[in-house]
Design a protein around this motif. Structure first.
Motif, PDB file in Angstrom:
ATOM      1  N   ASP A 198       0.816  -1.217   0.000  1.00 31.51           N
ATOM      2  CA  ASP A 198       0.000   0.000   0.000  1.00 31.51           C
ATOM      3  C   ASP A 198       0.851   1.269   0.000  1.00 31.51           C
ATOM      4  OD1 ASP A 198      -2.039  -1.901   0.368  1.00 31.51           O
ATOM      5  OD2 ASP A 198      -1.931  -1.692   2.541  1.00 31.51           O
ATOM      6  N   PRO A 199       1.834   1.371  -0.897  1.00 30.18           N
ATOM      7  CA  PRO A 199       2.755   2.512  -0.828  1.00 30.18           C
ATOM      8  C   PRO A 199       2.047   3.828  -1.147  1.00 30.18           C
ATOM      9  CG  PRO A 199       3.061   1.317  -2.881  1.00 30.18           C
ATOM     10  CD  PRO A 199       2.130   0.488  -2.042  1.00 30.18           C
ATOM     11  N   SER A 200       2.381   4.834  -0.381  1.00 32.77           N
ATOM     12  CA  SER A 200       1.906   6.199  -0.634  1.00 32.77           C
ATOM     13  C   SER A 200       3.135   7.072  -0.819  1.00 32.77           C
ATOM     14  CB  SER A 200       1.069   6.699   0.545  1.00 32.77           C
ATOM     15  OG  SER A 200       0.684   8.046   0.343  1.00 32.77           O
ATOM     16  N   ILE A 201       3.252   7.700  -1.995  1.00 33.56           N
ATOM     17  CA  ILE A 201       4.466   8.426  -2.358  1.00 33.56           C
ATOM     18  C   ILE A 201       4.192   9.923  -2.454  1.00 33.56           C
ATOM     19  CG2 ILE A 201       4.071   8.105  -4.838  1.00 33.56           C
ATOM     20  CD1 ILE A 201       7.129   7.854  -5.169  1.00 33.56           C
ATOM     21  N   ILE A 215       8.041   7.447   0.799  1.00 31.81           N
ATOM     22  CA  ILE A 215       6.994   6.440   0.674  1.00 31.81           C
ATOM     23  C   ILE A 215       6.643   5.930   2.065  1.00 31.81           C
ATOM     24  CG2 ILE A 215       6.547   4.035   0.004  1.00 31.81           C
ATOM     25  CD1 ILE A 215       7.825   4.571  -2.655  1.00 31.81           C
ATOM     26  N   ALA A 216       5.349   5.874   2.358  1.00 31.24           N
ATOM     27  CA  ALA A 216       4.848   5.248   3.580  1.00 31.24           C
ATOM     28  C   ALA A 216       4.179   3.936   3.209  1.00 31.24           C
ATOM     29  CB  ALA A 216       3.854   6.165   4.285  1.00 31.24           C
ATOM     30  N   THR A 217       4.326   2.919   4.056  1.00 36.20           N
ATOM     31  CA  THR A 217       3.748   1.602   3.778  1.00 36.20           C
ATOM     32  C   THR A 217       2.977   1.079   4.987  1.00 36.20           C
ATOM     33  OG1 THR A 217       5.754   0.433   4.481  1.00 36.20           O
ATOM     34  CG2 THR A 217       5.585   1.026   2.151  1.00 36.20           C
ATOM     35  N   GLN A 267       6.154   2.561   8.335  1.00 34.82           N
ATOM     36  CA  GLN A 267       7.544   2.857   8.002  1.00 34.82           C
ATOM     37  C   GLN A 267       7.605   3.878   6.868  1.00 34.82           C
ATOM     38  OE1 GLN A 267       9.155  -1.237   7.419  1.00 34.82           O
ATOM     39  NE2 GLN A 267      10.341  -0.788   9.256  1.00 34.82           N
ATOM     40  N   ILE A 268       8.601   4.776   6.949  1.00 42.50           N
ATOM     41  CA  ILE A 268       8.814   5.803   5.936  1.00 42.50           C
ATOM     42  C   ILE A 268      10.152   5.543   5.243  1.00 42.50           C
ATOM     43  CG2 ILE A 268       9.030   8.265   5.443  1.00 42.50           C
ATOM     44  CD1 ILE A 268       6.316   7.622   6.512  1.00 42.50           C
ATOM     45  N   PHE A 269      10.111   5.462   3.917  1.00 42.14           N
ATOM     46  CA  PHE A 269      11.312   5.251   3.110  1.00 42.14           C
ATOM     47  C   PHE A 269      11.615   6.531   2.328  1.00 42.14           C
ATOM     48  CE2 PHE A 269       9.397   1.181   3.909  1.00 42.14           C
ATOM     49  CZ  PHE A 269      10.460   0.315   4.136  1.00 42.14           C
ATOM     50  N   ASN A 318      16.430   3.807  -5.412  1.00 40.64           N
ATOM     51  CA  ASN A 318      17.054   3.356  -4.171  1.00 40.64           C
ATOM     52  C   ASN A 318      16.341   3.995  -2.985  1.00 40.64           C
ATOM     53  OD1 ASN A 318      19.549   1.833  -5.226  1.00 40.64           O
ATOM     54  ND2 ASN A 318      19.628   3.783  -6.331  1.00 40.64           N
ATOM     55  N   TRP A 319      15.784   3.150  -2.128  1.00 39.36           N
ATOM     56  CA  TRP A 319      14.952   3.619  -1.029  1.00 39.36           C
ATOM     57  C   TRP A 319      15.534   3.156   0.302  1.00 39.36           C
ATOM     58  CZ3 TRP A 319      10.761   6.825  -1.726  1.00 39.36           C
ATOM     59  CH2 TRP A 319      10.396   7.054  -3.062  1.00 39.36           C
TER      60      TRP A 319
END
Length: 552
Positions: free
Chosen positions: A15-18, A27-29, A39-41, A48-49
């Motif tokens: 469910d990534p939100s970018i 991106i939050a998942t 988690q925030i990437f 590369n995340w």
């Protein structure tokens, strides 16, 4: 032209939100029953995340007793440029029994992506998968799936939108039903609003969370609709492009929609971003089943596709198709990082704070039961409930990110009762795991032993045990496409010895746990863990010298 390889975030990252703020992407998942939640990437090149933060890390949610696959669902990141605030909306799915789906949705804000974040602001309990939209006139809107429970009505419900006063924390006016879903696949959820050239676009996840998953798009001149469907009548992103009629189906695995021509399966639940170069991309979830099966141990991962706008104002993939690809064209003029991001994990616990990748199921990580302070250079885990517990398991875990890897640790443990254990394992949820550990034998002293849980059944590998000299052992699990082998060694730098080989753990997958026929039992994925149990006196602890995961 640089190429981006999918998945960009392997392992459980659904469910990534970018979003983009300046030249930096986030991106939050979803995190489900795992803490810290959401988690925030972070990335600067979309390829590369790096895991950079977690949001729900101060006890904002109570996940104890969470059944698979409830918990924290579908976080939505947004940025309000007027107030210069990051916003996160999310659902806490509390109950799924009887398909009632009791879910409370909240929003939080921060001036820095790393926090501090505000206290949660209650949004609604009408359904799940909320998203915030900050319009150019300063108004804010919430879009969400309104969950339907009545027999004979549209399943799983309608998409609704309402204006929301973020300062007062309340709905302005009423909810507006805007669509029943744009295609015959149905199961429309995760609505997100975007604006492009004075038109509002509504992006949806559709087709259920299984092999029929996809991303749909509609547009309107009014934020409350009506939204006209994409002229293709099909998802704009999917792994399975053939036509499917399942309108009214609340959700399903749709295993018949498996695409044998694609490595990537289940592409869906997308989120759009415009780059600083003026290009458009969509981050979306995907899965990679073990070859020859329909089982996905790594759960739902995050991928990305390059998009473009057509002359008549519709969004489609850059190549004109709707089939998600494993390799994607990168941003124009942006070079990828030379070495890329390694998804290996290693922590020797020589720092006061352990690695950010560690997550714990059902409960918060607190210094009272896990810390590097009581014995510097080690991670000390105080044993508590059994691994079947959804209340107080003492587990520190990291996401599995490859179908071929090894995980190992060194543990010192001094048990004096058979209900005291410490060791290494593979974990999906409280009903499904594999655990090699040190424990107490009244006749042998400290011994190495193996327990397994499969669909809630406790399985003892009673013919496999060995005395452990000096209460210290190095343990290793080699995982290969659903098959696990356990090794051990005693003393410094000795040879690894086989303990138990070729254990079938393929059931530790989204489709292998607790599901009804035709449904998917979980939405998370396989984890590796170290942990300890004390169902005796709660007075034992284990010291872990290091923890490492090496992917192949």
């Amino acid at each position: 032209m640089t190429k981006i390889n999918n998945p960009i975030i392997p392992g459980m990252a659904p469910d990534p939100s970018i979003i983009r703020v300046g030249d930096v992407y986030y991106i939050a998942t979803s995190s489900f029953h795992w803490n810290p939640g959401v988690q925030i990437f972070k990335s600067t090149d979309l390829a590369n995340w790096e895991l950079t933060a977690s949001v729900l890390n101060k006890g904002e949610v109570n996940l104890r007793g969470t059944n698979t696959p409830a918990g924290i669902w579908a976080p939505h990141l947004s940025y309000d440029p007027r107030a210069k605030r990051y916003w996160l909306a999310y659902s806490h799915m509390l109950n799924m029994a009887g398909r009632e789906f009791n879910s409370d949705s909240y929003a939080m804000w921060a001036e820095d992506i790393h926090g501090p974040w505000s206290e949660p602001i209650y949004l609604t309990s009408i359904g799940f998968d909320p998203a915030l939209f900050h319009d150019e006139d300063g108004k804010h809107y919430v879009s969400i799936l309104e969950w339907e429970t009545r027999e004979g009505y549209q399943a799983p419900g309608h998409i609704v939108i309402a204006e929301f006063d973020l300062n007062e924390g309340k709905i302005v006016g009423q909810w507006h039903r805007v669509t029943q879903g744009f295609t015959s696949r149905g199961c429309a959820e995760a609505p997100q609003i975007y604006k492009y050239k004075d038109k509002y676009y509504l992006l949806l996840a559709a087709g259920g969370t299984g092999y029929a998953h996809g991303v749909e798009l509609g547009r309107s001149e009014n934020i409350f609709g009506p939204y006209e469907p994409h002229p293709s009548g099909e998802p704009i992103i999917t792994s399975s492009p053939r036509h499917l009629f399942s309108l009214g189906n609340p959700d399903a695995g749709h295993f018949e929609m498996y695409n044998p021509s694609s490595i990537m399966q289940k592409a869906g639940h997308g989120s759009l971003v415009q780059t600083q170069t003026g290009e458009w991309y969509i981050a979306h979830l995907m899965s990679r089943p073990v070859e020859g099966t329909l089982l996905n141990p790594l759960g739902r991962e995050t991928s990305i596709q390059k998009m473009h706008w057509t002359e008549d104002g519709w969004l489609e993939m850059k190549d004109g198709s709707n089939v998600a690809k494993m390799e994607v064209e990168g941003m124009t003029g942006v070079e990828l990082e030379a070495d890329g991001i390694s998804h290996n994990v290693f922590d020797d616990f020589n720092q006061e704070k352990y690695d950010l990748h560690f997550l714990t199921p059902y409960r918060d990580q607190q210094a009272a039961w896990v810390n590097t302070v009581e014995r510097p250079g080690y991670l000390r885990i105080h044993g508590e409930n059994s691994l079947f517990s959804q209340i107080h398991p003492a587990i520190m875990a990291t996401r599995a990110t490859s179908l071929h890897y090894e995980v190992q640790t060194k543990v010192e443990f001094h048990p004096d009762h058979y209900s005291e254990t410490a060791g290494l394992g593979l974990y999906y949820d409280s009903n499904n795991w594999l655990y090699v550990h040190l424990t107490h034998s009244e006749s042998e002293g400290t011994v190495l032993y193996v327990l397994q849980a499969k669909l809630g059944q406790r399985i003892e590998l009673v013919h496999h045990y060995i005395p452990v000299p000096e209460d210290t052992a190095e343990l290793k699990i080699i995982y290969h496409s659903g098959i696990a082998s356990i090794l051990y060694r005693f003393g410094d730098n000795g040879d690894w010895q086989a303990f138990v080989e070729n254990i079938d753990v393929l059931y530790l997958s989204d489709e292998g746990v607790n599901g009804e026929p035709g449904e998917i039992g979980g939405f998370t994925g396989l984890f590796n863990f170290i942990g300890s149990v004390d169902a005796h006196q709660h007075d034992s602890f284990a010291d872990f010298d290091y923890y490492g995961v090496k992917n192949y």
